[in-house]
Design a protein around this motif. Structure first.
Motif, PDB file in Angstrom:
ATOM      1  N   SER A 246      10.285 -12.628  -9.565  1.00 43.42           N
ATOM      2  CA  SER A 246      10.389 -12.313 -10.989  1.00 43.42           C
ATOM      3  C   SER A 246      11.816 -12.546 -11.430  1.00 43.42           C
ATOM      4  N   GLU A 247      11.983 -12.813 -12.701  1.00 40.03           N
ATOM      5  CA  GLU A 247      13.332 -13.019 -13.217  1.00 40.03           C
ATOM      6  C   GLU A 247      14.076 -11.690 -13.280  1.00 40.03           C
ATOM      7  N   THR A 248      15.314 -11.728 -12.843  1.00 38.11           N
ATOM      8  CA  THR A 248      16.103 -10.502 -12.747  1.00 38.11           C
ATOM      9  C   THR A 248      16.343  -9.875 -14.117  1.00 38.11           C
ATOM     10  N   LYS A 249      16.470 -10.702 -15.132  1.00 41.90           N
ATOM     11  CA  LYS A 249      16.752 -10.168 -16.466  1.00 41.90           C
ATOM     12  C   LYS A 249      15.548  -9.435 -17.051  1.00 41.90           C
ATOM     13  N   ASP A 250      14.347  -9.706 -16.547  1.00 48.53           N
ATOM     14  CA  ASP A 250      13.152  -9.023 -17.045  1.00 48.53           C
ATOM     15  C   ASP A 250      12.868  -7.716 -16.326  1.00 48.53           C
ATOM     16  N   LEU A 251      13.646  -7.402 -15.297  1.00 53.99           N
ATOM     17  CA  LEU A 251      13.420  -6.199 -14.500  1.00 53.99           C
ATOM     18  C   LEU A 251      14.571  -5.226 -14.673  1.00 53.99           C
ATOM     19  N   SER A 252      14.341  -4.010 -14.277  1.00 52.91           N
ATOM     20  CA  SER A 252      15.391  -2.984 -14.289  1.00 52.91           C
ATOM     21  C   SER A 252      15.979  -2.863 -12.886  1.00 52.91           C
ATOM     22  N   MET A 253      16.454  -3.983 -12.380  1.00 55.85           N
ATOM     23  CA  MET A 253      16.984  -4.014 -11.021  1.00 55.85           C
ATOM     24  C   MET A 253      18.343  -3.333 -10.969  1.00 55.85           C
ATOM     25  N   SER A 254      18.589  -2.649  -9.882  1.00 59.86           N
ATOM     26  CA  SER A 254      19.875  -2.003  -9.639  1.00 59.86           C
ATOM     27  C   SER A 254      20.309  -2.323  -8.216  1.00 59.86           C
ATOM     28  N   THR A 255      21.592  -2.207  -7.954  1.00 62.81           N
ATOM     29  CA  THR A 255      22.141  -2.515  -6.639  1.00 62.81           C
ATOM     30  C   THR A 255      22.301  -1.245  -5.834  1.00 62.81           C
ATOM     31  N   ARG A 256      22.476  -1.435  -4.550  1.00 66.36           N
ATOM     32  CA  ARG A 256      22.649  -0.290  -3.659  1.00 66.36           C
ATOM     33  C   ARG A 256      24.073   0.242  -3.779  1.00 66.36           C
TER      34      ARG A 256
ATOM     35  N   PHE B 213       0.826  -1.192   0.000  1.00 64.26           N
ATOM     36  CA  PHE B 213       0.000   0.000   0.000  1.00 64.26           C
ATOM     37  C   PHE B 213       0.870   1.256   0.000  1.00 64.26           C
ATOM     38  N   LEU B 214       0.394   2.252  -0.741  1.00 68.21           N
ATOM     39  CA  LEU B 214       1.081   3.538  -0.819  1.00 68.21           C
ATOM     40  C   LEU B 214       0.063   4.660  -0.706  1.00 68.21           C
ATOM     41  N   CYS B 215       0.415   5.704   0.004  1.00 72.57           N
ATOM     42  CA  CYS B 215      -0.455   6.870   0.079  1.00 72.57           C
ATOM     43  C   CYS B 215      -0.229   7.755  -1.144  1.00 72.57           C
ATOM     44  N   GLU B 216      -1.029   8.764  -1.260  1.00 66.26           N
ATOM     45  CA  GLU B 216      -0.972   9.622  -2.449  1.00 66.26           C
ATOM     46  C   GLU B 216       0.284  10.471  -2.485  1.00 66.26           C
ATOM     47  N   ASP B 217       0.923  10.692  -1.345  1.00 69.99           N
ATOM     48  CA  ASP B 217       2.126  11.532  -1.296  1.00 69.99           C
ATOM     49  C   ASP B 217       3.392  10.766  -1.672  1.00 69.99           C
ATOM     50  N   ASP B 218       3.418   9.460  -1.443  1.00 68.90           N
ATOM     51  CA  ASP B 218       4.648   8.680  -1.616  1.00 68.90           C
ATOM     52  C   ASP B 218       4.610   7.706  -2.780  1.00 68.90           C
ATOM     53  N   GLN B 219       3.541   7.704  -3.572  1.00 67.46           N
ATOM     54  CA  GLN B 219       3.425   6.658  -4.591  1.00 67.46           C
ATOM     55  C   GLN B 219       4.487   6.791  -5.676  1.00 67.46           C
ATOM     56  N   PHE B 220       4.764   7.996  -6.163  1.00 72.98           N
ATOM     57  CA  PHE B 220       5.736   8.159  -7.245  1.00 72.98           C
ATOM     58  C   PHE B 220       7.166   7.976  -6.739  1.00 72.98           C
ATOM     59  N   GLU B 221       7.457   8.490  -5.555  1.00 70.20           N
ATOM     60  CA  GLU B 221       8.813   8.369  -5.024  1.00 70.20           C
ATOM     61  C   GLU B 221       9.153   6.918  -4.714  1.00 70.20           C
ATOM     62  N   HIS B 222       8.174   6.171  -4.202  1.00 74.00           N
ATOM     63  CA  HIS B 222       8.441   4.772  -3.862  1.00 74.00           C
ATOM     64  C   HIS B 222       8.636   3.923  -5.114  1.00 74.00           C
ATOM     65  N   GLN B 223       7.774   4.083  -6.092  1.00 74.42           N
ATOM     66  CA  GLN B 223       7.870   3.247  -7.286  1.00 74.42           C
ATOM     67  C   GLN B 223       9.115   3.561  -8.100  1.00 74.42           C
ATOM     68  N   ALA B 224       9.657   4.764  -7.960  1.00 71.94           N
ATOM     69  CA  ALA B 224      10.888   5.088  -8.669  1.00 71.94           C
ATOM     70  C   ALA B 224      12.103   4.396  -8.061  1.00 71.94           C
ATOM     71  N   SER B 225      12.034   4.043  -6.778  1.00 69.62           N
ATOM     72  CA  SER B 225      13.171   3.406  -6.100  1.00 69.62           C
ATOM     73  C   SER B 225      12.833   2.009  -5.595  1.00 69.62           C
ATOM     74  N   CYS B 226      11.793   1.392  -6.134  1.00 65.61           N
ATOM     75  CA  CYS B 226      11.374   0.084  -5.628  1.00 65.61           C
ATOM     76  C   CYS B 226      12.239  -1.039  -6.182  1.00 65.61           C
ATOM     77  N   GLN B 227      12.844  -0.865  -7.342  1.00 62.23           N
ATOM     78  CA  GLN B 227      13.637  -1.925  -7.956  1.00 62.23           C
ATOM     79  C   GLN B 227      15.122  -1.780  -7.619  1.00 62.23           C
ATOM     80  N   ILE B 228      15.407  -1.612  -6.340  1.00 62.73           N
ATOM     81  CA  ILE B 228      16.789  -1.502  -5.869  1.00 62.73           C
ATOM     82  C   ILE B 228      17.030  -2.600  -4.849  1.00 62.73           C
ATOM     83  N   LEU B 229      18.042  -3.409  -5.067  1.00 64.62           N
ATOM     84  CA  LEU B 229      18.358  -4.511  -4.155  1.00 64.62           C
ATOM     85  C   LEU B 229      19.022  -3.989  -2.885  1.00 64.62           C
ATOM     86  N   GLU B 230      18.886  -4.766  -1.815  1.00 63.93           N
ATOM     87  CA  GLU B 230      19.509  -4.398  -0.555  1.00 63.93           C
ATOM     88  C   GLU B 230      21.001  -4.712  -0.532  1.00 63.93           C
TER      89      GLU B 230
END
Length: 319
Positions: A221-231, A152-169
């Motif tokens: 999901s398969e890593t090659k199908d995503l735009s995953m990035s590392t920290r 769940f995301l509120c209206e204030d954080d939806q764009f900021e979260h989805q922009a940084s959601c594909q980052i590995l720990e």
């Protein structure tokens, strides 16, 4: 030979089929299309917000409340499952509502089905923003689901979260249990798994289905199908390309920007201010309560200037 269907029979069958489609689509309805998460504009302050029983900003009651379960604003059932019977009368406003949901803070109509089923199956029952940790009662906006981690995301954080959601720990794409390249990524745990460690012993997996995460059971999901990035870590000024950060001291006497012993830049001014506040010597002078007094530390005094005679230079030239 079968009987020919009448027009009334055909109409009843079409309506029955349509009702089946509507009931089947309710289970697959997205969170944006839910009546409890619909857009509402306050009649008094004219501010847009989520569907609520009372305005989040001015606490005003709306003129035409909307049911959080079926989405209607007007009850037209003459004979139905209405708890309050109103034969031959169409009800609107507060005459149509029957309760307020504790989870989505919206009105529920006086229909028996809505009153019995909405609280147990409310889409916002566990709605807590994964970024700011606010629920429905703490903010006035709508709620959304992240397209990657399904949180769940509120209206204030939806764009900021989805922009940084594909980052590995982690800092690499390797599996957490071995050094193999992680081919499966969990978007909730932000961890990669190889083909060996994504499977658990004693668990049967469906064929041609996404492998669930061993930690949270969320489909990977398969890593090659995503735009995953590392920290990546950036410590202070280290990314500027200079090698003398941390060892270079400003305000020393051997500094290139220093001519008379003071420092250049802000640190040199800080040294002068500290010396002036203590009543000490700054750049060739001292600061006191009466003003700035120049010192005679450079070897040039006023007595030497008074003893100077220009005729002596002429005599030395003639000789």
């Amino acid at each position: 030979m079968p009987k020919k269907k009448t027009g009334q029979r055909k109409k009843a069958e079409k309506q029955k089929e349509r009702q089946k489609q509507i009931s089947a689509s309710k289970a697959n309805r997205s969170l944006i299309d839910q009546p409890c998460n619909a857009v509402m504009e306050c009649d008094k302050c004219q501010k847009k917000q989520k569907n609520r029983a009372f305005c989040y900003f001015c606490q005003a009651v709306q003129r035409l409340p909307q049911c959080a379960e079926c989405g209607k604003v007007k009850c037209m059932l003459k004979t139905g499952d209405c708890v309050i019977k109103h034969a031959g009368v169409f009800t609107t406003g507060l005459a149509m509502v029957g309760a307020i949901c504790d989870f989505c803070e919206a009105w529920v109509c006086h229909g028996r089905k809505c009153l019995q089923s909405h609280a147990c199956g409310c889409p916002l029952r566990e709605a807590l923003c994964t970024e700011c940790r606010r629920d429905v009662w703490d903010h006035g906006g709508r709620l959304y689901l992240c397209s990657f981690c399904d949180n769940f995301l509120c209206e204030d954080d939806q764009f900021e979260h989805q922009a940084s959601c594909q980052i590995l720990e982690s800092e690499t794409y390797k599996c957490q249990s071995c050094n193999k390249l992680g081919q499966h990524s969990c978007l909730r745990c932000k961890v990669c798994f190889c083909d060996d460690h994504v499977r658990r012993k004693g668990v049967k997996y469906e064929k041609n289905a996404a492998m669930p995460c061993p930690k949270c059971n969320y489909p990977t999901s398969e890593t090659k199908d995503l735009s995953m990035s590392t920290r990546s870590h950036k410590f202070g000024r280290g990314g500027s390309g200079r090698d003398d950060w941390g060892t270079r001291t400003y305000g020393r006497e051997d500094d290139d920007d220093d001519d008379d012993g003071g420092g250049g830049g802000a640190s040199g001014y800080a040294a002068w201010a500290a010396a002036a506040a203590a009543g000490g010597t700054g750049y060739g002078g001292a600061y006191s309560a009466t003003g700035y007094v120049f010192s005679e530390t450079n070897g040039d005094s006023d007595e030497d200037d008074d003893d100077y005679d220009p005729d002596e230079d002429d005599e030395s030239d003639d000789s």
